[in-house]
Design an enzyme around this catalytic site. Structure first.
Site, short mmCIF file in Angstrom:
data_model
loop_
_atom_site.label_atom_id
_atom_site.label_comp_id
_atom_site.label_asym_id
_atom_site.label_seq_id
_atom_site.Cartn_x
_atom_site.Cartn_y
_atom_site.Cartn_z
N HIS A 189 -3.52 -5.59 1.26
CA HIS A 189 -2.76 -5.76 2.51
C HIS A 189 -2.65 -7.21 2.96
O HIS A 189 -3.46 -7.67 3.77
CB HIS A 189 -3.44 -4.96 3.63
CG HIS A 189 -3.29 -3.49 3.48
ND1 HIS A 189 -2.38 -2.76 4.19
CD2 HIS A 189 -3.93 -2.61 2.68
CE1 HIS A 189 -2.46 -1.48 3.85
NE2 HIS A 189 -3.40 -1.36 2.93
N GLU A 200 -0.74 -8.37 5.12
CA GLU A 200 -0.52 -8.44 6.57
C GLU A 200 -1.84 -8.38 7.34
O GLU A 200 -1.87 -8.68 8.53
CB GLU A 200 0.44 -7.33 7.02
CG GLU A 200 -0.18 -5.97 7.28
CD GLU A 200 -0.52 -5.19 6.02
OE1 GLU A 200 -0.59 -5.79 4.93
OE2 GLU A 200 -0.75 -3.97 6.13
N CYS A 253 0.84 -1.20 0.00
CA CYS A 253 0.00 0.00 0.00
C CYS A 253 0.88 1.26 0.00
O CYS A 253 1.55 1.53 -0.97
CB CYS A 253 -0.97 -0.04 1.18
SG CYS A 253 -2.28 1.17 1.05
#
Ligand SMILES: Nc1ncnc2c1ncn2[C@@H]1O[C@H](COP(=O)(O)OP(=O)(O)O)[C@@H](O)[C@H]1O
Ligand SMILES: [Mg+2]
Lengths: 75, 225, 732, 75
Positions: B194, B196, B84
């Site tokens: 994302h 994560e 991002c």
């Protein structure tokens, strides 16, 4: 005709972008630069430039926090 | 294996990146002001709003001292992942091709999307299957990947497209549904969604773990010569 | 005292600053002299409605504020309850008037303000929720307010890395000229490290941390918050404040680092009335005095007057009390975060707030007179002779068939999916979000970001002005119970609540009547649930030329659940499950969404169901969800049973067949929030739940509702698409 | 001296901001306005304007997507 409108944060109003850019400059090796302000630039083709004042007030700028300046080609 | 996660003023997803990386390896934060990478084996440049996204996302952060070290590490073939805002930083720094423009809708959009893995020969996708779909959240206001025609053709030809949004799911108007790309060498990867935030079924999906697991795979962190 | 006598502003100026003549006289008596400009500015702000709660303080005493799990209550920057050895802090606050003037910045700085209240406790903000009210979206102005306010909330919350996990929006004509923007923040802290706001330790330093001080919002607190908005709004405009979430993010990280390193004696945000209010609250709480030197305050504009510096509402600033030996360490952490940190004064004996400009004293006020001596007014409540609120426009004929009515309700602005709104918010940053918006009735967050992820907290924010308008006491009580019902649906037990009282002009008897009864209703709700009010906010004078807004108490509630893997969602889990209704549900059309669509004013009597029965049903749902027998749960609220069933179908893509005794409007679309649930699960398990009445089974691709006299069916996809697309046109 | 930098989206790159403005015009009663483009305006005080070219290339504009124009006071 082509018109250009400069929109900038009003005097005294917080300009976080300008502040942040200004603070970043020394690390990039620039010095002697101050009072950085970041605003918007609108360019357009307009038949009747008399409308622009109204357009800026109603749509392009937020008169509560921004000033604008209309630039028309000379002559 | 130690994974370093860069932290700029305004980073928001660094703690989540640390948690995700910790699931597969040791992880530590790398403060933006430092000039070395503390000997880590891989680097994640995480999401957030470094320097408030002021001027342009990533424009200021790319000049942080740590980014000089990241660039050198990348040039040596070290694995670097930009997520991002991290992707934006790496593009601004010229470590990845293209640029990220405001979403077509001009709005921030947060939604779960499916990504198709287009390339598995990168240190961050080695554990994925080619063509595999990953369910990963995407959340940004400036994620419309853009490059001029020539660059795009070159990137497609070189196989530098790593992820695409599944058909019909492009949230931002990116060219050719591109969600993530890699450097010519393949060791630097950036993507808007994302991974994560997709490391635990409890919070929606664990598909993102594959990216972090990839970097552990044998050979993936070896410099590409 | 060495102050220039030519600066005595006098009584007229006091009245310009929105104090009454009598209040001015009282100030003169308390001081034993006339106040100067600096002092008068300080009084005018701290004695404003916004800061002094002149018209609400007495009635707020009715709210229960004690509880077993309470760690920090009313009086601190936010309240906190204990969960699994951690402190969960939360508070809701309004930013209504600034948002009516400039919705993007108003809403953004509202978010920034409530975040700072939680940061001031030394808590990491982990979630935001918002409660919004606008006029009908057919009005261009309302659409603009909605669009810009939502963008502003997203801008601030997203940029600072705090997920916005829940909220609510209602549209009603009464909010046309007074939108409501309430924001709630939830944070997590180590209970042993919770910061207080009391300044203590004579000789300790006062440090101002964060942004430069400019002319932002000068007069804002008094001019904007305590008077009705009229036609001359334009004059109030220069007070717009700009939010800088990047600066706040640095403030947040720096403050948490300072708290972690145990470097602070006390911490306080600067909000309404800026330095004046923060400093005097800290002094009052610590029963000390403070010396503040305005000449040391770093300014954005060079030529600011002392009074301007004292009342500036520049955002992203905090005030900390620090032992002299630790100042250097504090400065170092602030420098790391590229934040200003300035020693502007010290804690003194004697209880005076003394304002210096360098050597010169420019103001000297006993702290108690600022904070405690503002006169409190008694309300003169009296019920209105007739309905206060006009009937809304007719949008749906009484004769429409049930399927048409159901689809119209689902497409309507008050029931349609909020996806176009919440997609603009980061809902997942910090990796705790187990239930996102539209997945369950309450947001669910894992308490720990890593490690044992099972213990969780749930939160919800709710308010229903129409029902409170019809019956302030019962409507408010039901509002509290509805919030608890939302928590029950995810298996959570309420621990405490926060509230924001959004009302009209309390000096008007009927508004006073609404307010007094609403507080009574909230108090009764708390007593029923045995939970305290941990804090809150009051926003009065929400009136335009057409009268007051609907009385809108907004309730924010936080609860706990033992296992985040067992929190039911709205959507049916599986085909072939039993569908049942639980609870003493007595549906009524009074003040319902259907009544509004049919053009009826919010009046009539609400069902008076015994709270014990409602709580027993909530307990049964909570237990069932926790034990895994209930696999989907949804409380029956706006739009009644039919809408609730449609939502259960839409969220899962699974249809159901329902058999009811009768298909009256009441049975299908009647409301009694908090008291009824639609649940599903295995038939035998559902039948075993006390009070559950099985009404059908899941399966198929349509929602079919029938009785002996007939029935109707609507395709699930159509239900879902109708609800999903209702708001889209307004947020393209 | 005061300098002004105009930063505009490169020709051929989709400019949704400009498009949004254009789409909003008819409803507000404006006509005869076209080719609206929205960019950024940076204004600053600078001692040595020779640095500005470099500043724009490195920080203020992204050459892949933006063009810039530096305006200095005449004379
Ligand atoms: N409706 C309410 N219910 C309970 N407590 C309230 C309410 N309104 C305000 N309070 C409490 O009064 C105190 C002052 O509120 P406020 O001025 O909003 O605080 P701050 O300046 O920190 O934002 C706080 O402790 C707040 O929790
Ligand atoms: Mg506070």
């Amino acid at each position: 005709m082509k018109a250009r409108i400069l929109i900038r944060p009003k005097q005294g109003i917080l300009d976080p972008q300008g502040q942040t850019v200004e603070r970043a400059l020394p690390a990039l090796g620039f010095s002697g630069i101050s009072e950085v302000s970041v605003g918007r630039l609108v360019e357009l083709e307009v038949d009747d430039p008399a409308q622009l004042e109204d357009l800026c007030e109603r749509l392009l700028a937020n008169p509560l926090i921004e000033d604008f300046e209309i630039q028309l080609p000379e002559g | 294996m130690r994974i370093g996660v860069v932290r700029f003023p305004g980073s928001c997803d660094e703690a989540d990146a640390i948690a995700a990386a910790s699931a597969v390896a040791e992880a530590e934060l790398l403060w933006h002001g430092r000039t070395d990478l503390d000997g880590v084996d891989a680097v994640v440049v995480p999401g957030g709003f470094s320097y408030g996204d002021y001027l342009r996302p990533g424009a200021i952060a790319r000049y942080s001292p740590v980014m000089t070290a990241v660039a050198a590490f990348a040039a040596d073939g070290g694995p670097v992942l930009g997520i991002c805002n991290g992707f934006q930083v790496l593009c601004e720094a010229g470590l990845l091709p293209g640029a990220l423009l405001p979403n077509n809708s001009l709005r921030f959009i947060c939604r779960q999307v499916d990504l198709t893995v287009e390339r598995t020969t990168t240190p961050w996708t080695a554990a994925c299957e080619a063509g595999e779909q990953l369910s990963i959240p995407s959340k940004h206001a400036n994620g419309r990947w853009y490059a001029d025609d020539q660059t795009l053709a070159q990137i497609e030809a070189n196989g530098q497209v790593v992820f695409r949004y599944a058909p019909g799911q492009n949230p931002n108007g990116s060219l050719a549904d591109i969600a993530g790309v890699c450097s010519e060498q393949g060791n630097v990867v950036g993507l808007m969604p994302h991974p994560e935030h997709a490391v635990d079924l409890l919070t929606g999906s664990a598909d993102g773990l594959k990216l972090f697991a990839s970097v552990l795979e044998e050979g993936s962190s070896v410099p590409v010569s | 005292m060495s102050q220039s006598a030519d600066q005595i502003p006098g009584r007229e100026r006091a009245i310009e600053l929105a104090l009454t003549g009598a209040e001015y006289d009282q100030i003169v008596e308390l001081l034993g002299r006339e106040p100067n400009e600096v002092e008068l500015a300080m009084y005018s702000l701290l004695w404003s409605e916004h800061c002094a709660y002149k018209h609400s303080k007495k009635i707020l005493r009715r709210l229960p504020t004690e509880g077993e799990r309470l760690l920090l209550g009313v009086g601190e920057n936010a309240g906190a309850v204990e969960v699994e050895g951690l402190a969960v802090a939360f508070k809701v606050e309004s930013h209504n008037h600034p948002s009516a003037v400039e919705p993007f910045q108003g809403a953004a700085t509202g978010v920034g303000g409530i975040l700072r209240d939680v940061i001031a406790l030394g808590a990491r903000p982990v979630a935001m929720l918002d409660s919004l009210r606008f006029g009908y979206p057919s009005s261009e102005r309302s659409r603009w307010l909605l669009d810009r306010a939502v963008a502003g909330i997203g801008h601030y919350g997203n940029s600072i890395g705090v997920p916005t996990v829940g909220g609510e929006i209602h549209f009603d004509p009464s909010y046309e000229s007074n939108c409501l923007i309430n924001a709630m923040c939830v944070g997590i802290a180590d209970p042993d490290r919770l910061m207080r706001c009391a300044a203590t330790g004579i000789g300790n330093r006062v440090l101002l941390i964060g942004a430069l001080t400019g002319r932002d919002g000068i007069g804002g607190a008094s001019v904007l918050a305590s008077t009705e908005l009229g036609d001359d709004d334009a004059d109030k405009r220069p007070t717009v404040q700009i939010g800088d979430p990047f600066a706040e993010k640095k403030v947040l990280e720096a403050c948490l680092e300072l708290v972690d390193a145990d470097l602070l004696v006390a911490l306080q945000d600067l909000g309404a009335a800026g330095l004046t209010s923060s400093a005097s609250e800290m002094a009052a709480q610590g029963e000390v005095g403070l010396d503040i030197d305005v000449a040391r305050v770093p300014l954005r504009e060079a030529d600011m007057e002392p009074f301007e510096i004292m009342v500036s509402e520049s955002q992203e600033r905090m005030l900390a009390i620090v032992e002299p030996a630790r100042v250097a360490a504090v400065e170092q952490i602030c420098e790391k975060w590229e934040l200003l940190c300035t020693d502007i004064g010290e804690v003194t004996e004697g209880g005076h707030m003394r304002i210096f400009r360098g050597e010169e004293i420019v103001g000297d006020i006993p702290v108690t007179t600022l904070v405690d001596d503002c006169p409190l007014y008694d309300l003169q409540p009296s019920p209105p002779a007739e309905g206060l609120y006009p009937a809304p426009p007719v949008e749906l004929p009484e004769t429409a068939d049930p399927a048409t009515t159901l689809l119209a309700l689902l497409a309507g602005c008050n029931i349609a999916s909020r996806r176009p709104v919440f997609e603009q918010y980061d809902q997942i940053v910090q990796a705790r979000t187990v239930r996102r918006p539209d997945e369950a009735d309450a947001a669910v967050l894992a308490l720990e970001a890593s490690g044992n992820r099972r213990p969780a907290i749930a939160m919800s924010i709710d308010g229903n002005g129409r029902r409170v308008a019809a019956d302030p006491l019962r409507g408010s009580l039901d509002g509290v119970l509805e919030c608890a019902a939302n928590l029950a649906c995810v298996g959570a037990e309420p621990l405490g609540l926060t509230n924001c009282l959004n009302f009209g002009n309390p000096e008007k008897p009927h508004v006073a009547w609404q307010l007094v009864n609403a507080v009574e209703g909230i108090a009764q709700g708390c007593e029923a649930l045995a939970i305290p009010v941990v804090g809150g906010n009051v926003s009065l004078y929400n009136e335009g030329p057409d009268g007051p807004i609907l009385p809108t108490p907004v309730i924010g509630m936080v609860g706990e659940l033992p296992d985040a893997e067992r929190c039911a969602g709205i959507g049916f889990a599986k085909e072939g499950h039993a569908v049942a209704v639980v609870g003493p549900f007595e549906p009524s059309l009074v003040a319902s969404e259907l009544a509004a669509r049919r053009g009826r004013a919010p009046s009539g009597s609400l069902p008076q169901v015994a709270a014990e029965l409602i709580l027993a049903a909530q307990q049964a749902v909570r237990d069932g969800v926790r034990s895994g027998t209930i696999l989907s749960a949804h409380d029956i609220s706006d739009g009644g049973l039919a809408v609730t069933l449609a939502e259960c179908c839409g969220a899962s893509g699974i249809g159901c067949s329902i058999e009811l005794d009768e298909l009256t409007d009441e049975a299908l679309f009647g409301e009694a929030p908090g008291s009824g649930f639609v649940i599903s699960g295995e038939l035998a398990a559902i039948e075993a739940i006390d009070g559950a009445r099985v009404i059908g089974a899941t399966g198929g691709s349509s929602l079919t509702i029938s009785s002996e006299d007939g029935g109707f069916a609507v395709d699930v996809e159509e239900l879902h698409a109708t609800r999903e697309n209702g708001l889209r046109p307004y947020l393209p």
